[in-house]
Design a protein around this motif. Structure first.
Motif, PDB file in Angstrom:
ATOM      1  N   PHE B  98      60.920 180.998 106.477  1.00 16.07           N
ATOM      2  CA  PHE B  98      60.414 180.044 107.475  1.00 16.07           C
ATOM      3  C   PHE B  98      60.078 180.809 108.750  1.00 16.07           C
ATOM      4  CE2 PHE B  98      61.918 177.084 104.514  1.00 16.07           C
ATOM      5  CZ  PHE B  98      61.152 175.960 104.723  1.00 16.07           C
ATOM      6  N   ASP B  99      58.772 180.914 109.027  1.00 14.17           N
ATOM      7  CA  ASP B  99      58.356 181.769 110.144  1.00 14.17           C
ATOM      8  C   ASP B  99      58.693 181.182 111.511  1.00 14.17           C
ATOM      9  OD1 ASP B  99      56.507 179.786 109.773  1.00 14.17           O
ATOM     10  OD2 ASP B  99      54.916 181.136 109.097  1.00 14.17           O
ATOM     11  N   GLU B 105      68.787 181.615 111.348  1.00 11.46           N
ATOM     12  CA  GLU B 105      68.491 180.218 110.970  1.00 11.46           C
ATOM     13  C   GLU B 105      67.949 180.139 109.543  1.00 11.46           C
ATOM     14  OE1 GLU B 105      67.350 178.300 115.325  1.00 11.46           O
ATOM     15  OE2 GLU B 105      65.862 179.466 114.241  1.00 11.46           O
ATOM     16  N   ASN B 106      67.159 181.137 109.161  1.00 11.86           N
ATOM     17  CA  ASN B 106      66.640 181.165 107.791  1.00 11.86           C
ATOM     18  C   ASN B 106      67.777 181.249 106.780  1.00 11.86           C
ATOM     19  OD1 ASN B 106      63.716 181.346 106.848  1.00 11.86           O
ATOM     20  ND2 ASN B 106      63.623 182.417 108.788  1.00 11.86           N
ATOM     21  N   GLN B 141      65.716 187.729 115.489  1.00 11.91           N
ATOM     22  CA  GLN B 141      64.289 188.038 115.316  1.00 11.91           C
ATOM     23  C   GLN B 141      63.675 187.032 114.334  1.00 11.91           C
ATOM     24  OE1 GLN B 141      62.669 191.002 116.419  1.00 11.91           O
ATOM     25  NE2 GLN B 141      64.381 192.069 117.333  1.00 11.91           N
ATOM     26  N   TYR B 142      62.379 186.831 114.492  1.00 13.29           N
ATOM     27  CA  TYR B 142      61.667 185.944 113.556  1.00 13.29           C
ATOM     28  C   TYR B 142      61.113 186.789 112.404  1.00 13.29           C
ATOM     29  CZ  TYR B 142      62.218 182.235 116.892  1.00 13.29           C
ATOM     30  OH  TYR B 142      62.778 181.293 117.705  1.00 13.29           O
ATOM     31  N   PRO B 143      60.910 186.196 111.232  1.00 14.65           N
ATOM     32  CA  PRO B 143      60.439 186.982 110.087  1.00 14.65           C
ATOM     33  C   PRO B 143      59.198 187.823 110.397  1.00 14.65           C
ATOM     34  CG  PRO B 143      61.079 184.822 109.354  1.00 14.65           C
ATOM     35  CD  PRO B 143      61.195 184.808 110.847  1.00 14.65           C
ATOM     36  N   GLY B 144      58.296 187.278 111.200  1.00 18.80           N
ATOM     37  CA  GLY B 144      57.072 188.009 111.534  1.00 18.80           C
ATOM     38  C   GLY B 144      57.326 189.269 112.330  1.00 18.80           C
ATOM     39  N   GLN B 145      58.524 189.364 112.932  1.00 19.95           N
ATOM     40  CA  GLN B 145      58.846 190.552 113.731  1.00 19.95           C
ATOM     41  C   GLN B 145      59.558 191.624 112.904  1.00 19.95           C
ATOM     42  OE1 GLN B 145      61.053 188.030 116.543  1.00 19.95           O
ATOM     43  NE2 GLN B 145      59.745 188.831 118.171  1.00 19.95           N
ATOM     44  N   LEU B 154      65.952 189.974 103.977  1.00 23.41           N
ATOM     45  CA  LEU B 154      66.288 188.680 104.585  1.00 23.41           C
ATOM     46  C   LEU B 154      66.177 187.557 103.541  1.00 23.41           C
ATOM     47  CD1 LEU B 154      67.003 187.011 107.079  1.00 23.41           C
ATOM     48  CD2 LEU B 154      64.582 186.965 107.676  1.00 23.41           C
ATOM     49  N   ALA B 155      65.124 187.642 102.723  1.00 25.29           N
ATOM     50  CA  ALA B 155      64.958 186.641 101.653  1.00 25.29           C
ATOM     51  C   ALA B 155      66.126 186.715 100.679  1.00 25.29           C
ATOM     52  CB  ALA B 155      63.637 186.855 100.935  1.00 25.29           C
ATOM     53  N   LEU B 156      66.588 187.942 100.410  1.00 32.05           N
ATOM     54  CA  LEU B 156      67.725 188.106  99.501  1.00 32.05           C
ATOM     55  C   LEU B 156      69.003 187.555 100.155  1.00 32.05           C
ATOM     56  CD1 LEU B 156      68.805 189.099  96.809  1.00 32.05           C
ATOM     57  CD2 LEU B 156      69.050 191.368  97.783  1.00 32.05           C
TER      58      LEU B 156
END
Lengths: 275, 266
Positions: B98-99, B105-106, B141-145, B154-156
């Motif tokens: 979730f970007d 939070e993800n 940090q946000y995924p895009g960073q 992070l997905a794992l």
């Protein structure tokens, strides 16, 4: 006679094709309405499912409310100014300038505020919602939610629906208040109508049922707009003519256009019950 | 390693899936042993992702039977499906992070939405997952960073935070260079052993899969044409297996022939 016969001969072969195309289109429209109804029902039913719904509703209220507030205030102010200006010159023809407050307030409360505020909200919050959901669909974020066992409608759409029930009426009320001040500004300050007469006229003209109509319209438009925008974004992948970013763009455009049209149609329907 | 029926955490029988009359899966049979790192290999476009998405209930199969831990996952059995979702995780090829949410939070999202844990416990467990995947310092940090590798981790982290028994990986190394492919397989193997989950991977990267996996299967034209250990795969004389396995040698041969023809023409 011969001409008629020739025309008939020309059209007979394409009649089945025309009927087929017409039937196909009709079925598509019926399917679309049914699907939209199911989406709406599921979104409302999902209100009871998601955990920590309150936080997401507050976040949605903040997102919808703060983004649109400046636009609502600007449009409300100028709508009031124009109503005051136009109303004064029209009423002056009949020697009824003292009724300016009534004209401005009733126009705003019964029609202009709910419609214009909702259209502004659709342009800002509705388009953002459709684009956000469209991108989430494209990047598999919605599918990811479902694989986690999270109800995607409950997580993404239900909080926005509940937020719309709060935000649209509040923004409409703000629109009315700022519009009344705009009317007072142009009517009293610039054109010389006595300020006391203006506000007294407002007070005498506005009845409880006017305010009720205003809020019913605002809440209904909010629900319709958010549901349509969410539906278009949520199903951005169904666009047959485009994929990827273009599908999101098409879904956003469709969301704004359809919501605006439906708001105007709903305005007529609700008004016809109150008149 | 011949797995008996009792050892299988996931069993698939005669799975079919078509799109607009085009059959993609034509009767897939597969058993995934508990605690193993199982890889389904296959050329691109052969239906590997469709197969995995049918298992994860993202796509509805046309026919066939899927059993998780001995319980059939019928399309109408919502209780079994809900239980399956609680005990499984799915890692998307695109990561599907979730970007608009931070890394923390993800990771916290599945716990927040599917459990009754308190906020404090959710935060602790999420931070622990980030720590284990060496992402704790990037929690805000946000995924895009984040870099591509960090996004994968992070997905794992999000996939393992619910402590699943089965994690499904859809093409985890797609589009990565050989060094990063190795790193991703190493990461999966490391955490699969550390957290003792069963890993089911679909990929077309033969070399890395054969090194990291306990068992492999080859999906070709909608059917499993081979299933066994990496050693059995390497020595198999099955024509599809040898074609797929020896694709590099075949390319070398083809290129040599092209060069030879070009040289003789000049």
């Amino acid at each position: 006679m011969l001409t008629r016969y020739c025309v008939a001969l020309l059209f007979v072969p394409i009649i089945p094709e025309m009927l087929h195309a017409l039937g196909h289109k009709t079925l598509g429209i019926i399917f679309g309405f049914g699907d939209f109804a199911l989406f709406t029902a599921r979104s409302f039913a999902a209100v009871v499912k998601p955990k920590r719904l309150g936080r997401r509703v507050i976040r949605a209220v903040y997102e919808q409310g703060t983004v649109c507030l400046p636009v609502i205030l600007i449009v409300g102010m100028f709508t009031g100014l124009v109503l005051g200006l136009q109303g004064y010159h029209i009423l002056q023809r009949f020697g009824s300038e003292s009724l300016l407050g009534a004209l401005v307030s009733l126009s705003l409360i019964r029609e202009m505020a709910p419609v214009l505020a909702s259209l502004m909200l659709v342009g800002q919050a509705g388009s953002a919602l459709a684009a956000e959901l469209g991108i989430q669909r494209n990047t598999e974020q919605i599918v990811a939610l479902e694989t986690m066992g999270v109800n995607s409608l409950g997580y993404l759409v239900s909080p926005r629906l509940l937020a719309a029930l709060v935000v649209f009426p509040i923004q409409t009320a703000l629109f009315v208040v700022i519009g009344l001040w705009g009317g007072a500004l142009s009517g009293s300050l610039l054109l010389g109508v006595d300020s006391g007469i203006y506000w007294s006229s407002v007070e005498q003209a506005v009845e409880a049922r006017d305010i009720r109509e205003c809020f019913i319209k605002a809440a209904s438009f909010g629900l319709l707009a958010v549901t349509i925008c969410a539906y278009q974004g949520f199903h951005a992948d169904r666009c047959s003519s485009a994929t990827g970013a273009r599908a999101v763009s098409a879904a956003t455009t469709r969301a704004v256009v359809l919501s605006s049209i439906i708001i105007l149609v709903a305005d007529y329907v609700i008004s016809s019950f109150f008149v | 390693m011949e797995a008996s029926k009792q050892d299988l955490v996931l069993q698939v029988e005669d799975l079919h899936k078509s799109f607009d009359g085009n059959a993609v899966l034509k009767g897939v049979d597969l058993g995934v042993p508990r605690g193993s790192l199982f890889t389904v290999l296959g050329p691109s476009g052969t239906g590997k992702s469709v197969f995995l998405k049918c298992l994860a209930n993202v796509l509805q199969p046309d026919a066939g039977r899927i059993s998780f831990d001995g319980t059939p996952l019928g399309s109408g059995d919502s209780v079994a499906r809900a239980d399956f979702r609680k005990r499984c995780s799915f890692l998307f090829q695109s990561n599907a992070l979730f970007d608009s949410l931070s890394a923390l939070e993800n990771v916290a999202l599945p716990l927040e939405q599917t459990t009754d844990l308190r906020d404090k416990e959710i935060r602790e467990r999420s931070l622990e997952a980030l720590r284990q995947l060496e992402l704790e310092t990037y929690r805000n940090q946000y995924p895009g960073q984040l870099s591509g590798g960090m996004q994968k981790r992070l997905a794992l982290a999000r996939a393992i935070v619910t402590q699943p028994e089965l994690v499904m990986f859809d093409e985890p190394t797609a589009g990565l260079d050989p060094l990063r492919r190795n790193a991703v397989f190493e990461m999966i193997a490391k955490y699969q052993r550390q957290f003792s989950f069963t890993a089911l991977i679909v990929t077309h990267d033969v070399t890395e899969a054969l090194i990291a996996s306990d068992r492999v299967a080859l999906l070709n034209h909608g059917r499993i044409c081979f299933e066994g250990t990496p050693a059995e795969f390497s020595s198999s004389s099955h024509p599809v297996v040898s074609d797929f396995r020896d694709s590099a040698e075949a390319l070398t041969g083809s290129l040599a022939s092209i060069r030879k023809t070009a040289a003789s023409n000049s």
